[in-house]
Structures are given as C-alpha cells and as structure tokens.
Scaffold this active site. Structure first.
Site, PDB file in Angstrom:
ATOM      1  N   GLY A  29       0.884  -1.151   0.158  1.00  0.00           N
ATOM      2  CA  GLY A  29       0.186  -0.042   0.095  1.00  0.00           C
ATOM      3  C   GLY A  29       0.795   1.109   0.018  1.00  0.00           C
ATOM      4  N   ASN A  30       0.220   2.398   0.128  1.00  0.00           N
ATOM      5  CA  ASN A  30       1.011   3.531   0.384  1.00  0.00           C
ATOM      6  C   ASN A  30       0.173   4.591   1.383  1.00  0.00           C
ATOM      7  OD1 ASN A  30      -0.932   5.596  -0.997  1.00  0.00           O
ATOM      8  ND2 ASN A  30      -0.556   3.876  -2.548  1.00  0.00           N
ATOM      9  N   ARG A  31       0.907   5.629   1.465  1.00  0.00           N
ATOM     10  CA  ARG A  31       0.433   6.691   2.631  1.00  0.00           C
ATOM     11  C   ARG A  31      -0.660   7.582   2.130  1.00  0.00           C
ATOM     12  NH1 ARG A  31       4.293   6.060   6.727  1.00  0.00           N
ATOM     13  NH2 ARG A  31       6.272   5.455   5.835  1.00  0.00           N
TER      14      ARG A  31
END
Ligand code: C5P
Length: 222
Positions: A29-31
């Site tokens: 995933g990412n932020r």
C-alpha cells in the site's frame, strides 16, 4: 448565491491509495489518505457537478455525492473508472495508484519459513493515461507527486499522458504532500501555469476546483 458553473456536468474522481494483495491478509500500500481527492470531490459538487468518487481504502467520511464506489486494487479502480467514464465531462485522478502488484498473490497466508523471500511484481494499468487516450475523453486532470525536479517531471507527464491539466506537489519533504493536512501545488496546462502556496487541503481544493472550472470552460469555448 454564486451560480453553479458545473450544473448538468458529470465528474469522475479517483482518490486514496490502492492495496495490492500479497496473500489473504497482507498487501502493498501507500500513505495516501484520500484527503485531497475527497475535498476536491466536495468542491466540484459544490460547483454543481454530479460527482462520482472512486475511492481506494480511506478512513475519511465520504462527502455527500451522487456516487461513491469503493475499491481496493488498481485493477478494480481501473475497471470502476472505465465502466463509468463514457459521457463524463471531467475526470480528475487524485488517487495514489500502486504502479506494481504482486504477479501471483498467494491463496494462503505466506509462512516465514525461508530466510529470504522474493516477490515478483507486474505493472498495473495506468488509469489516467487510459482515460486520456479514450475516445471522446473528458477534460482530464492528473496529479504528480514528486520528491525532486517537480515542474520538469510534471510537464513531462502532462505531455506523455496527453492531459489537459496536471497538479504537482512535492512529497517526502517537511511540509505538505501525502497524509498531511496542508499541501502546496504547481498546476500546469498546455500554455499555462499557476502556483498555489501551502494551505489546508480543503481550501486548496476550493481554489483548484475554481481553476479546473476556468480551464474546462475555456476548453469548451476554444
Ligand atoms: O505517472 P504517475 O504515477 O506519477 O502519475 C500520477 C498520476 O497518474 C496521478 O494523477 C494518478 O492518479 C494517476 N495514475 C493512475 N493510474 C496509475 C498510476 C497513476 O491513474 N496506475
């Protein structure tokens, strides 16, 4: 009351991160929080557009809109967008789409038996580029999150993906960007540029929505 310049127009917006499964319990995933996209969706709806938000997983409460489609992966986001983009007037891609996904997600939980683990990744579809290349495409706006040479990279993406506008922001620095309340932007379009100073994403979304309206109406006129 101000007139609603996007009355009778439809807008499709992507927002948030995507999650690419490694196995049934883990993902890449990412932020991205979804803040910018949710705020922009609300701002375009406030200007009269019928807005559909295609959102990756976000903890935010969605704004009241014509439509909300929740997705997890980039492939699901691509399918949700391509199903709905025909006949749309505006497309704004704020989502932080994973560029790669695991080639073969494990069907059972991966065990930590091995000292090393290699996972093969394959490219995800570029949703924004697909929309920009589609027949009778909407007015298409992209984002570019960059750690360096912001305007140069953004100008290259504007050209390469054939966009009508691109909003570029610096990430990985002290202020603004991913998972922050504030952001600063440089917006480019063929033949033009406008800079927005660091400010809360909700206020920035209002100003960006006004610029999108301005450029969109100009594209209809010219
Ligand atoms: O090429 P890059 O990923 O930096 O481009 C960012 C822009 O493209 C953003 O607007 C993002 O929402 C969009 N994008 C997309 N699908 C991808 C990758 C990026 O729509 N697979």
């Amino acid at each position: 009351d101000r007139p609603a310049p996007l009355q009778g127009r439809c807008a499709l917006i992507t927002a948030g991160p995507t999650r690419e499964p490694l196995d049934p319990v883990r993902f890449i995933g990412n932020r991205s929080s979804g803040r910018m996209g949710y705020a922009l969706a609300a701002a375009l709806a406030a200007r009269g557009a019928e807005v559909t938000l295609v959102s990756g997983p976000s903890a935010l409460a969605p704004p009241a809109l014509a439509g909300l489609v929740r997705v997890e992966t980039a492939s699901q986001m691509a399918a949700a967008v391509m199903e709905r983009v025909a006949g749309c007037d505006l497309f704004v891609a704020t989502a932080a789409v994973a560029d790669y996904r695991p080639a073969a997600p494990a069907s059972d939980k991966i065990k930590k038996d091995a000292a090393e683990l290699t996972i093969r990744l394959v490219r995800n579809p570029d949703i924004l580029a697909q929309v920009a290349a589609s027949p009778a495409r909407p007015f298409t706006v992209g984002f570019a999150a960059e750690t360096e040479r912001l305007e140069e990279h953004a100008a290259a993406k504007l050209r390469a993906k054939g966009l009508d506008m691109i909003a570029a922001n610096r990430v990985g620095g002290e202020a603004g960007g991913f998972d922050a309340d504030d952001n600063a932007l440089v917006v480019l379009w063929p033949g033009g540029r406008r800079a927005f100073a660091l400010m809360p994403k909700t206020r920035l979304a209002e100003q960006l929505a006004d610029l999108i309206v301005e450029r969109y109406l100009a594209s209809l006129a010219g």
